[in-house]
Write a protein that holds these residues in place. Structure first.
Motif, PDB file in Angstrom:
ATOM      1  N   GLN A 252      17.558 111.686 -23.569  1.00 37.44           N
ATOM      2  CA  GLN A 252      17.374 110.307 -24.041  1.00 37.44           C
ATOM      3  C   GLN A 252      16.905 109.355 -22.942  1.00 37.44           C
ATOM      4  O   GLN A 252      16.812 108.139 -23.164  1.00 37.44           O
ATOM      5  N   ILE A 253      16.617 109.897 -21.776  1.00 32.46           N
ATOM      6  CA  ILE A 253      16.132 109.051 -20.675  1.00 32.46           C
ATOM      7  C   ILE A 253      14.874 108.303 -21.119  1.00 32.46           C
ATOM      8  O   ILE A 253      13.961 108.890 -21.697  1.00 32.46           O
ATOM      9  N   GLY A 254      14.864 107.019 -20.863  1.00 29.22           N
ATOM     10  CA  GLY A 254      13.734 106.184 -21.258  1.00 29.22           C
ATOM     11  C   GLY A 254      13.979 105.397 -22.532  1.00 29.22           C
ATOM     12  O   GLY A 254      13.229 104.452 -22.831  1.00 29.22           O
ATOM     13  N   LYS A 255      15.026 105.759 -23.299  1.00 31.51           N
ATOM     14  CA  LYS A 255      15.335 105.005 -24.511  1.00 31.51           C
ATOM     15  C   LYS A 255      15.876 103.623 -24.121  1.00 31.51           C
ATOM     16  O   LYS A 255      16.560 103.478 -23.106  1.00 31.51           O
ATOM     17  N   PRO A 256      15.608 102.591 -24.915  1.00 31.57           N
ATOM     18  CA  PRO A 256      16.013 101.233 -24.534  1.00 31.57           C
ATOM     19  C   PRO A 256      17.510 100.979 -24.711  1.00 31.57           C
ATOM     20  O   PRO A 256      18.172 101.648 -25.515  1.00 31.57           O
ATOM     21  N   TYR A 257      17.999 100.008 -23.951  1.00 28.38           N
ATOM     22  CA  TYR A 257      19.364  99.523 -24.134  1.00 28.38           C
ATOM     23  C   TYR A 257      19.354  98.555 -25.315  1.00 28.38           C
ATOM     24  O   TYR A 257      18.578  97.609 -25.346  1.00 28.38           O
ATOM     25  N   VAL A 258      20.222  98.823 -26.289  1.00 23.46           N
ATOM     26  CA  VAL A 258      20.330  97.958 -27.471  1.00 23.46           C
ATOM     27  C   VAL A 258      21.808  97.709 -27.728  1.00 23.46           C
ATOM     28  O   VAL A 258      22.588  98.670 -27.854  1.00 23.46           O
ATOM     29  N   TRP A 259      22.184  96.444 -27.804  1.00 27.01           N
ATOM     30  CA  TRP A 259      23.590  96.108 -28.033  1.00 27.01           C
ATOM     31  C   TRP A 259      24.094  96.739 -29.326  1.00 27.01           C
ATOM     32  O   TRP A 259      23.478  96.630 -30.386  1.00 27.01           O
ATOM     33  N   GLY A 260      25.223  97.435 -29.230  1.00 25.99           N
ATOM     34  CA  GLY A 260      25.869  97.993 -30.408  1.00 25.99           C
ATOM     35  C   GLY A 260      25.235  99.248 -30.970  1.00 25.99           C
ATOM     36  O   GLY A 260      25.645  99.727 -32.019  1.00 25.99           O
ATOM     37  N   ALA A 261      24.244  99.809 -30.276  1.00 26.75           N
ATOM     38  CA  ALA A 261      23.501 100.953 -30.826  1.00 26.75           C
ATOM     39  C   ALA A 261      24.076 102.291 -30.355  1.00 26.75           C
ATOM     40  O   ALA A 261      24.512 102.428 -29.216  1.00 26.75           O
ATOM     41  N   THR A 262      24.046 103.269 -31.250  1.00 27.29           N
ATOM     42  CA  THR A 262      24.496 104.625 -30.928  1.00 27.29           C
ATOM     43  C   THR A 262      23.370 105.638 -31.126  1.00 27.29           C
ATOM     44  O   THR A 262      23.622 106.807 -31.395  1.00 27.29           O
ATOM     45  N   GLY A 263      22.125 105.182 -31.015  1.00 26.85           N
ATOM     46  CA  GLY A 263      20.982 106.073 -31.094  1.00 26.85           C
ATOM     47  C   GLY A 263      20.509 106.286 -32.513  1.00 26.85           C
ATOM     48  O   GLY A 263      21.068 105.757 -33.458  1.00 26.85           O
ATOM     49  N   VAL A 274      28.989 108.395 -26.878  1.00 24.28           N
ATOM     50  CA  VAL A 274      29.377 108.857 -28.217  1.00 24.28           C
ATOM     51  C   VAL A 274      28.309 109.797 -28.781  1.00 24.28           C
ATOM     52  O   VAL A 274      28.624 110.874 -29.303  1.00 24.28           O
ATOM     53  N   TRP A 275      27.029 109.386 -28.672  1.00 22.64           N
ATOM     54  CA  TRP A 275      25.930 110.186 -29.211  1.00 22.64           C
ATOM     55  C   TRP A 275      25.847 111.542 -28.525  1.00 22.64           C
ATOM     56  O   TRP A 275      25.693 112.580 -29.175  1.00 22.64           O
ATOM     57  N   ALA A 276      25.936 111.542 -27.180  1.00 20.37           N
ATOM     58  CA  ALA A 276      25.788 112.784 -26.419  1.00 20.37           C
ATOM     59  C   ALA A 276      26.876 113.787 -26.791  1.00 20.37           C
ATOM     60  O   ALA A 276      26.603 114.983 -26.996  1.00 20.37           O
ATOM     61  N   LEU A 284      34.054 111.008 -29.886  1.00 24.39           N
ATOM     62  CA  LEU A 284      34.730 110.161 -28.900  1.00 24.39           C
ATOM     63  C   LEU A 284      34.910 108.762 -29.458  1.00 24.39           C
ATOM     64  O   LEU A 284      34.167 108.340 -30.345  1.00 24.39           O
ATOM     65  N   PRO A 285      35.889 108.020 -28.943  1.00 25.51           N
ATOM     66  CA  PRO A 285      36.091 106.632 -29.397  1.00 25.51           C
ATOM     67  C   PRO A 285      34.852 105.792 -29.119  1.00 25.51           C
ATOM     68  O   PRO A 285      34.045 106.109 -28.241  1.00 25.51           O
ATOM     69  N   ARG A 286      34.722 104.694 -29.844  1.00 25.92           N
ATOM     70  CA  ARG A 286      33.502 103.892 -29.792  1.00 25.92           C
ATOM     71  C   ARG A 286      33.405 102.977 -28.584  1.00 25.92           C
ATOM     72  O   ARG A 286      32.291 102.630 -28.175  1.00 25.92           O
ATOM     73  N   SER A 287      34.506 102.544 -28.020  1.00 26.95           N
ATOM     74  CA  SER A 287      34.419 101.600 -26.900  1.00 26.95           C
ATOM     75  C   SER A 287      34.672 102.294 -25.568  1.00 26.95           C
ATOM     76  O   SER A 287      35.324 103.342 -25.508  1.00 26.95           O
ATOM     77  N   SER A 288      34.159 101.695 -24.489  1.00 27.70           N
ATOM     78  CA  SER A 288      34.373 102.275 -23.162  1.00 27.70           C
ATOM     79  C   SER A 288      35.855 102.279 -22.801  1.00 27.70           C
ATOM     80  O   SER A 288      36.358 103.234 -22.208  1.00 27.70           O
ATOM     81  N   GLN A 289      36.585 101.205 -23.188  1.00 22.50           N
ATOM     82  CA  GLN A 289      38.016 101.145 -22.882  1.00 22.50           C
ATOM     83  C   GLN A 289      38.779 102.236 -23.621  1.00 22.50           C
ATOM     84  O   GLN A 289      39.697 102.852 -23.066  1.00 22.50           O
ATOM     85  N   HIS A 317      32.074  99.499 -18.562  1.00 18.13           N
ATOM     86  CA  HIS A 317      30.806 100.231 -18.514  1.00 18.13           C
ATOM     87  C   HIS A 317      31.118 101.710 -18.361  1.00 18.13           C
ATOM     88  O   HIS A 317      32.074 102.099 -17.680  1.00 18.13           O
ATOM     89  N   VAL A 318      30.307 102.552 -19.007  1.00 17.97           N
ATOM     90  CA  VAL A 318      30.601 103.977 -19.031  1.00 17.97           C
ATOM     91  C   VAL A 318      29.310 104.781 -19.041  1.00 17.97           C
ATOM     92  O   VAL A 318      28.268 104.304 -19.492  1.00 17.97           O
ATOM     93  N   GLY A 319      29.393 105.992 -18.523  1.00 10.35           N
ATOM     94  CA  GLY A 319      28.252 106.900 -18.529  1.00 10.35           C
ATOM     95  C   GLY A 319      28.739 108.333 -18.386  1.00 10.35           C
ATOM     96  O   GLY A 319      29.939 108.607 -18.444  1.00 10.35           O
ATOM     97  N   LEU A 320      27.806 109.250 -18.168  1.00  8.21           N
ATOM     98  CA  LEU A 320      28.132 110.667 -17.996  1.00  8.21           C
ATOM     99  C   LEU A 320      27.785 111.086 -16.573  1.00  8.21           C
ATOM    100  O   LEU A 320      26.682 110.798 -16.089  1.00  8.21           O
ATOM    101  N   TYR A 321      28.715 111.789 -15.947  1.00 11.23           N
ATOM    102  CA  TYR A 321      28.453 112.242 -14.580  1.00 11.23           C
ATOM    103  C   TYR A 321      27.312 113.250 -14.591  1.00 11.23           C
ATOM    104  O   TYR A 321      27.327 114.228 -15.348  1.00 11.23           O
ATOM    105  N   ALA A 322      26.299 112.997 -13.748  1.00 10.59           N
ATOM    106  CA  ALA A 322      25.097 113.838 -13.728  1.00 10.59           C
ATOM    107  C   ALA A 322      24.994 114.685 -12.469  1.00 10.59           C
ATOM    108  O   ALA A 322      23.955 115.295 -12.220  1.00 10.59           O
ATOM    109  N   GLY A 323      26.054 114.738 -11.668  1.00  5.89           N
ATOM    110  CA  GLY A 323      26.060 115.543 -10.454  1.00  5.89           C
ATOM    111  C   GLY A 323      25.548 114.789  -9.249  1.00  5.89           C
ATOM    112  O   GLY A 323      24.813 113.805  -9.359  1.00  5.89           O
ATOM    113  N   ASN A 324      25.960 115.231  -8.068  1.00  9.06           N
ATOM    114  CA  ASN A 324      25.504 114.660  -6.790  1.00  9.06           C
ATOM    115  C   ASN A 324      25.729 113.148  -6.704  1.00  9.06           C
ATOM    116  O   ASN A 324      24.908 112.426  -6.135  1.00  9.06           O
TER     117      ASN A 324
END
Length: 353
Positions: A252-263, A274-276, A284-289, A317-324
């Motif tokens: 999904q690299i390159g997809k835009p940031y959109v408030w409230g969007a799950t792809g 959540v999408w990944a 997974l739960p919907r919020s980062s908290q 803020h949340v993301g997925l660990y991509a190594g290194n």
């Protein structure tokens, strides 16, 4: 006083105009200087302002997701409480119906005793004319006594059931009212956050629109950090609890940031996570908290590709660990999904799902 000549009047008007022009120059010159001075860092300032506004909107977005989760839970409790009220009311109706059926028989026994009726064995002996009549009377008395005991026992049980059902019904009604009040409070908070987010996103959009094309490109940055070979990373992923989610997320690299969007056309930060994970069959739960509260805690030194990593003191803020030391995330408005160094953000914690 001498009468002014035409030449003198013209000369006088020219002097006034010249003075006015000088004064205007003095007024305009500082303003022009003030506008030109910040021009050196104007792009940087505009990007910083956009970044600050976008960060605020992201915090509100995640708070909004959290409020929705809370509202869903409160609404479920309210539904359960309402169902309990109906169930207890039904139980009360059954108990009251049983009381109504048993009450005439119990009242009859009470009236007989009150009027001096004798239903014991001694009375049977006293009035019997023969042994057979005695046996018949005693047998009848046993049946009457057993039936009376049964009816009285049923009446007592029905009375107890009715009292318990009434208390349970009253308690359930109180719980239902409390649940409804709590749901209303959360709903009001949710609506307030939605209004707040609308105002913030309008500011973000305005700030973004003010940037030039070059400034927007600079603001978005590179989709991958230096030396990050996407194909090798995907090919070299060792199967693990979150590696499949990371592999899905990297597409999904390159997809835009959109408030409230799950792809799949756009994401906010928790929406991407959540999408990944949804692609590998995990919800997974919907919020980062909420994501920060689930899974299994992971120390930063023990991170594995696909682990959920959270940032900022409020885990907003949340993301997925991509190594290194990198994170795959939906960064912020104006910045597409990308892989970036985790050093860019204050680390909060990590969870493994």
């Amino acid at each position: 006083m001498a009468t002014p000549t035409v030449k003198n009047v013209v000369r006088s008007k020219r002097s006034v105009l010249a003075a006015a022009a000088c004064a205007l120059c003095l007024l305009v010159a500082p303003a022009a200087t003030a506008q030109a001075q910040p021009g050196i860092d104007s792009a940087s300032d505009a990007q910083t302002r956009l970044s600050d506004l976008a960060r605020e909107s992201e915090q509100t977005t995640e708070a909004l997701h959290n409020a929705q989760i809370d509202l869903d839970a409160k609404t479920a409790v309210q539904r359960e409480a309402d169902a309990a009220v109906e169930a207890h009311r039904s139980a009360l109706a059954v108990a009251e119906s049983a009381l109504a059926e048993l009450k005439p028989a119990v009242d009859k026994v009470a009236n007989v005793n009150y009027q001096g009726g004798r239903t014991n064995r001694l009375f049977a002996v006293m009035v019997s004319d023969s042994p057979q009549q005695l046996l018949d009377q005693m047998s009848a008395l046993d049946i009457i006594s057993a039936e009376t005991s049964r009816q009285v026992g049923q009446f007592k049980q029905a009375t107890s059931d009715a009292v318990a059902a009434e208390e349970a019904s009253r308690s359930a009604a109180d719980e239902a009212r409390t649940a409804a009040d709590q749901a209303k409070m959360v709903s009001d908070d949710l609506q307030a956050k939605q209004s707040e987010l609308q105002g913030q996103t309008a500011e973000v959009m305005a700030a973004f629109s003010a940037l030039s094309g070059a400034e927007r490109s600079d603001y978005a940055g590179s989709p991958l950090p230096p030396g990050f070979d996407l194909s090798k990373i995907i090919a070299g992923l060792v199967p693990g609890s979150g590696s499949g989610a990371l592999q899905a997320g990297l597409t999904q690299i390159g997809k835009p940031y959109v408030w409230g969007a799950t792809g799949p056309d756009g994401f906010d930060c928790s929406g991407l996570v959540v999408w990944a994970y949804k692609q590998v069959g995990k919800t997974l739960p919907r919020s980062s908290q909420a994501q920060a509260a689930g899974g299994t805690p992971v120390d930063q030194k023990s991170l594995q590709p696909g682990d959920v990593v959270l940032f900022y003191p409020d885990a907003s803020h949340v993301g997925l660990y991509a190594g290194n030391g990198n994170v795959l995330h939906a960064s912020t408005f104006g910045v597409p999904v990308k892989v970036q160094s985790m050093a860019s953000f204050p680390f909060y914690g990590a969870r493994r799902y």
